[in-house]
Design a protein around this motif. Sequence first.
Motif, PDB file in Angstrom:
ATOM      1  N   THR A 138       0.842  -1.199   0.000  1.00  0.00           N
ATOM      2  CA  THR A 138       0.000   0.000   0.000  1.00  0.00           C
ATOM      3  C   THR A 138       0.871   1.241   0.000  1.00  0.00           C
ATOM      4  N   ARG A 139       1.631   1.439   1.075  1.00  0.00           N
ATOM      5  CA  ARG A 139       2.415   2.664   1.254  1.00  0.00           C
ATOM      6  C   ARG A 139       3.583   2.754   0.273  1.00  0.00           C
ATOM      7  N   ARG A 172       4.231   1.214  -2.713  1.00  0.00           N
ATOM      8  CA  ARG A 172       3.868   1.409  -4.119  1.00  0.00           C
ATOM      9  C   ARG A 172       3.246   2.780  -4.347  1.00  0.00           C
ATOM     10  N   THR A 173       2.300   3.164  -3.504  1.00  0.00           N
ATOM     11  CA  THR A 173       1.618   4.441  -3.719  1.00  0.00           C
ATOM     12  C   THR A 173       2.578   5.612  -3.585  1.00  0.00           C
ATOM     13  N   SER A 174       3.462   5.566  -2.587  1.00  0.00           N
ATOM     14  CA  SER A 174       4.384   6.687  -2.392  1.00  0.00           C
ATOM     15  C   SER A 174       5.362   6.818  -3.546  1.00  0.00           C
ATOM     16  N   GLU A 215       4.745   5.795  -6.730  1.00  0.00           N
ATOM     17  CA  GLU A 215       4.004   6.223  -7.921  1.00  0.00           C
ATOM     18  C   GLU A 215       3.613   7.687  -7.837  1.00  0.00           C
ATOM     19  N   VAL A 216       3.105   8.108  -6.682  1.00  0.00           N
ATOM     20  CA  VAL A 216       2.746   9.518  -6.516  1.00  0.00           C
ATOM     21  C   VAL A 216       3.996  10.386  -6.540  1.00  0.00           C
ATOM     22  N   HIS A 224       4.346  -0.253 -13.465  1.00  0.00           N
ATOM     23  CA  HIS A 224       4.271  -1.259 -12.407  1.00  0.00           C
ATOM     24  C   HIS A 224       4.242  -2.665 -12.989  1.00  0.00           C
ATOM     25  N   LEU A 229       6.135   9.218   1.359  1.00  0.00           N
ATOM     26  CA  LEU A 229       6.111   9.966   0.102  1.00  0.00           C
ATOM     27  C   LEU A 229       7.309  10.891   0.008  1.00  0.00           C
TER      28      LEU A 229
END
Length: 303
Positions: free
Chosen positions: A49-50, A52-54, A56-57, A68, A290
């Motif tokens: 969750t954290r 991958r999202t951090s 990508e963002v 990905h 992030l």
Amino acid sequence: MKRDIISVFDMKDDLTDILDLAARLKAGEKYTPVLQGKTLALIFEKSSTRTRTSFEVGIYQLGGHSVHLNQHESQMGRGETIEDTAQVLSRFADCIAYRAFSHEDVCTLAANASIPIINALDDLEHPCQIVADLLTIKEHKQRLQGLKLAYIGDGNNVCNSLIIGCALMGINFAAACPEGYLPDAEIIAQAQQLAEKNGSTLQITTDPVVAATAADIIYTDAWVSMGQEEQAAEKEQLFAPYQINAELVAHAQKDYIFMHCLPAHRGLEVTPEIIDGPHSVVFDEAENRLHAQKAIMLTIIDH
């Protein structure tokens, strides 16, 4: 010359600079166009969750973009070698973040890629998490040197990386783990030398009270890591005395902060009153992933 971040040791010369950059990014310093046209390839063998999202963002906010790949969508899942994958992706992308089951596989990817490799978690270390952790501690304590961090639970990849990060930053570190689940012995030996050089201490014990006593930071992680589900019942019984609860944190400093890299299991490694209480900084810690990822990418991707 390309630079990889496989271990926290790979940031031994500029971890302070990376933390300062992350803090400036969080404060609003604009770097949006700097990585314009750059591509980050994400190879994830484990769910996320954290992380991958951090990533990508973060690459998007810096002007680049991500691709990905999980084990079901890439040829690695059908038997293509890591060596071949490294060489192919080096022709397409500017950096690879690899979340792997095996530290050896991360090292193999780095050895065969001509672009920077970031360890996005493996079975030995989780270096990106520790950059976010140190940033969070400095935000809440206004310093790092001389604090005491108590890690209580499984001596896993996060614990190993925390040992190194604390030694580099002069934080007194104490880990309390059951026998058989202690941190990596080689990492302890290397970090001990760094701690002595930087004026801090490193303590490994099986007693959670010893570790928690006078701690400025109480830190824990899930008892059962991804891929260990079959050990859940056994580990939950063994680790029960290592739960972070009101009785244990009473031994810490009155203004201690509670940290957890998440995901958390309330009622197991930590009680709801602690993780959801006034001392918890777990969501600041999560947000700082992030800013940490952005600082790491800016440090190692050519621009």
